[in-house]
Design a protein around this motif. Structure first.
Motif, PDB file in Angstrom:
ATOM      1  N   GLY A  11     -16.835  12.547   2.915  1.00 61.64           N
ATOM      2  CA  GLY A  11     -17.716  11.565   3.528  1.00 61.64           C
ATOM      3  C   GLY A  11     -17.325  10.121   3.281  1.00 61.64           C
ATOM      4  N   LEU A  12     -18.329   9.286   3.043  1.00 65.37           N
ATOM      5  CA  LEU A  12     -18.097   7.863   2.843  1.00 65.37           C
ATOM      6  C   LEU A  12     -17.217   7.592   1.631  1.00 65.37           C
ATOM      7  CD1 LEU A  12     -21.641   6.370   3.579  1.00 65.37           C
ATOM      8  CD2 LEU A  12     -19.630   6.333   5.059  1.00 65.37           C
ATOM      9  N   GLY A  13     -17.355   8.400   0.584  1.00 68.56           N
ATOM     10  CA  GLY A  13     -16.539   8.191  -0.613  1.00 68.56           C
ATOM     11  C   GLY A  13     -15.064   8.372  -0.330  1.00 68.56           C
ATOM     12  N   ALA A  14     -14.722   9.426   0.410  1.00 70.87           N
ATOM     13  CA  ALA A  14     -13.322   9.652   0.774  1.00 70.87           C
ATOM     14  C   ALA A  14     -12.821   8.540   1.674  1.00 70.87           C
ATOM     15  CB  ALA A  14     -13.172  11.008   1.461  1.00 70.87           C
ATOM     16  N   GLU A  15     -13.676   8.045   2.556  1.00 75.70           N
ATOM     17  CA  GLU A  15     -13.256   6.952   3.445  1.00 75.70           C
ATOM     18  C   GLU A  15     -13.058   5.657   2.662  1.00 75.70           C
ATOM     19  OE1 GLU A  15     -11.814   5.325   6.851  1.00 75.70           O
ATOM     20  OE2 GLU A  15     -12.227   7.440   6.392  1.00 75.70           O
ATOM     21  N   PHE A  16     -13.938   5.378   1.701  1.00 71.44           N
ATOM     22  CA  PHE A  16     -13.710   4.237   0.808  1.00 71.44           C
ATOM     23  C   PHE A  16     -12.338   4.359   0.156  1.00 71.44           C
ATOM     24  CE2 PHE A  16     -18.282   2.975   0.532  1.00 71.44           C
ATOM     25  CZ  PHE A  16     -18.108   1.611   0.597  1.00 71.44           C
ATOM     26  N   ALA A  17     -12.023   5.548  -0.348  1.00 70.60           N
ATOM     27  CA  ALA A  17     -10.741   5.753  -1.023  1.00 70.60           C
ATOM     28  C   ALA A  17      -9.582   5.482  -0.070  1.00 70.60           C
ATOM     29  CB  ALA A  17     -10.669   7.171  -1.586  1.00 70.60           C
ATOM     30  N   ARG A  18      -9.668   5.988   1.145  1.00 75.07           N
ATOM     31  CA  ARG A  18      -8.586   5.779   2.118  1.00 75.07           C
ATOM     32  C   ARG A  18      -8.410   4.299   2.456  1.00 75.07           C
ATOM     33  NH1 ARG A  18     -11.558   9.994   4.770  1.00 75.07           N
ATOM     34  NH2 ARG A  18     -10.677  12.035   4.222  1.00 75.07           N
ATOM     35  N   GLN A  19      -9.517   3.630   2.686  1.00 68.77           N
ATOM     36  CA  GLN A  19      -9.434   2.218   3.072  1.00 68.77           C
ATOM     37  C   GLN A  19      -8.928   1.350   1.919  1.00 68.77           C
ATOM     38  OE1 GLN A  19      -9.928   0.923   6.088  1.00 68.77           O
ATOM     39  NE2 GLN A  19     -10.497   2.876   7.019  1.00 68.77           N
ATOM     40  N   LEU A  20      -9.366   1.629   0.714  1.00 72.94           N
ATOM     41  CA  LEU A  20      -8.911   0.848  -0.445  1.00 72.94           C
ATOM     42  C   LEU A  20      -7.438   1.116  -0.733  1.00 72.94           C
ATOM     43  CD1 LEU A  20     -12.077   1.301  -2.663  1.00 72.94           C
ATOM     44  CD2 LEU A  20     -11.233  -0.885  -1.776  1.00 72.94           C
ATOM     45  N   ALA A  21      -7.014   2.376  -0.627  1.00 71.52           N
ATOM     46  CA  ALA A  21      -5.605   2.693  -0.844  1.00 71.52           C
ATOM     47  C   ALA A  21      -4.731   1.998   0.191  1.00 71.52           C
ATOM     48  CB  ALA A  21      -5.388   4.209  -0.781  1.00 71.52           C
ATOM     49  N   ALA A  22      -5.194   1.927   1.427  1.00 67.86           N
ATOM     50  CA  ALA A  22      -4.438   1.254   2.482  1.00 67.86           C
ATOM     51  C   ALA A  22      -4.281  -0.233   2.194  1.00 67.86           C
ATOM     52  CB  ALA A  22      -5.122   1.462   3.828  1.00 67.86           C
ATOM     53  N   ARG A  23      -5.192  -0.783   1.413  1.00 66.60           N
ATOM     54  CA  ARG A  23      -5.119  -2.189   1.019  1.00 66.60           C
ATOM     55  C   ARG A  23      -4.345  -2.393  -0.287  1.00 66.60           C
ATOM     56  NH1 ARG A  23      -9.249  -1.407   4.256  1.00 66.60           N
ATOM     57  NH2 ARG A  23     -10.208  -3.092   5.435  1.00 66.60           N
ATOM     58  N   GLY A  24      -3.793  -1.295  -0.829  1.00 69.02           N
ATOM     59  CA  GLY A  24      -2.955  -1.396  -2.009  1.00 69.02           C
ATOM     60  C   GLY A  24      -3.664  -1.269  -3.335  1.00 69.02           C
ATOM     61  N   HIS A  25      -4.924  -0.844  -3.316  1.00 70.70           N
ATOM     62  CA  HIS A  25      -5.657  -0.682  -4.567  1.00 70.70           C
ATOM     63  C   HIS A  25      -5.285   0.637  -5.244  1.00 70.70           C
ATOM     64  CE1 HIS A  25      -8.276  -4.089  -3.879  1.00 70.70           C
ATOM     65  NE2 HIS A  25      -8.564  -3.634  -2.678  1.00 70.70           N
ATOM     66  N   ASP A  26      -5.064   0.609  -6.551  1.00 72.36           N
ATOM     67  CA  ASP A  26      -5.025   1.848  -7.323  1.00 72.36           C
ATOM     68  C   ASP A  26      -6.444   2.394  -7.394  1.00 72.36           C
ATOM     69  OD1 ASP A  26      -2.297   1.586  -7.780  1.00 72.36           O
ATOM     70  OD2 ASP A  26      -2.592   0.474  -9.642  1.00 72.36           O
ATOM     71  N   LEU A  27      -6.564   3.710  -7.614  1.00 77.28           N
ATOM     72  CA  LEU A  27      -7.874   4.349  -7.512  1.00 77.28           C
ATOM     73  C   LEU A  27      -8.166   5.278  -8.669  1.00 77.28           C
ATOM     74  CD1 LEU A  27      -7.725   5.382  -3.747  1.00 77.28           C
ATOM     75  CD2 LEU A  27      -9.115   3.544  -4.692  1.00 77.28           C
TER      76      LEU A  27
END
Length: 201
Positions: A11-27
């Protein structure tokens, strides 16, 4: 910059992860389902070349925020952005909801939000590096919702908690945001046992 996302397995959590990773954030990804977290993490590492650590925790359990932070200390990671996304709802007549289900809901939707924020924000402030907190609320938090009584009340808490902290940290280089989506096609309604059209409003 490292972001910690709860409820990241779907859901939203996985989408947050995808969008943040695309911006170069470690997770750091937190949820109950280790298998789904591992699969998501592997894909994000391969696609975006970011570091992704995975912790399997049930945020309905007492002491879960402390265990998450202990895991962070073990691997030496400092969190710059906290995304309190984990949550679930119950629906139906209050007295007919199974015993303990609303208690678990409050633990995930309220207690873990406060616990993780309390444990991670002091270090963000001490680093002075522009940290942030995103708390996922709901449009249900703007009014009482019969048959979603505990869920709407919990999301009202998330909204007001976020607004209060936003004022407390204004001018202190820490941003606080409440995200309040309406009915969204995720696994949320699978847990509630109804479809998006059953949501009030």
């Amino acid at each position: 910059m490292t972001a910690l996302v709860t409820g990241a397995s779907s859901g939203l959590g996985a989408e947050f992860a995808r969008q943040l990773a695309a911006r170069g954030h470690d997770l750091v990804l937190v949820a109950r389902s280790r298998d789904r977290l591992d699969a998501l993490a592997a894909g994000l590492r391969e696609r975006h070349g970011v570091r992704v650590d995975v912790f399997a925790h049930d945020l309905a359990e007492r002491g879960a925020p402390e265990r998450v932070v202990a895991d962070l200390a073990t691997i030496g990671i400092a969190v710059d952005l906290l995304v309190n996304n984990a949550g679930f709802g119950t629906a139906g007549r209050f007295e007919q909801i199974p015993a303990g289900r609303d208690t678990d809901q409050v633990m995930v939707n309220v207690v873990s939000v406060v616990g993780l924020t309390r444990l991670l924000v002091p270090a963000m402030l001490a680093r002075g590096g522009g940290g942030g907190v995103i708390n996922v609320g709901s449009t249900a938090g703007f009014q009482p919702s019969p048959y979603f009584a505990a869920y709407a009340a919990a999301k009202a808490f998330v909204l007001n908690f976020s607004l209060a902290l936003r004022e407390e940290y204004r001018g202190r280089d820490l941003r606080v945001l409440a995200l309040c989506p309406g009915p969204t096609r995720t696994a949320f309604f699978d847990v509630v046992g109804s479809g998006p059209r059953s949501a009030p409003g």
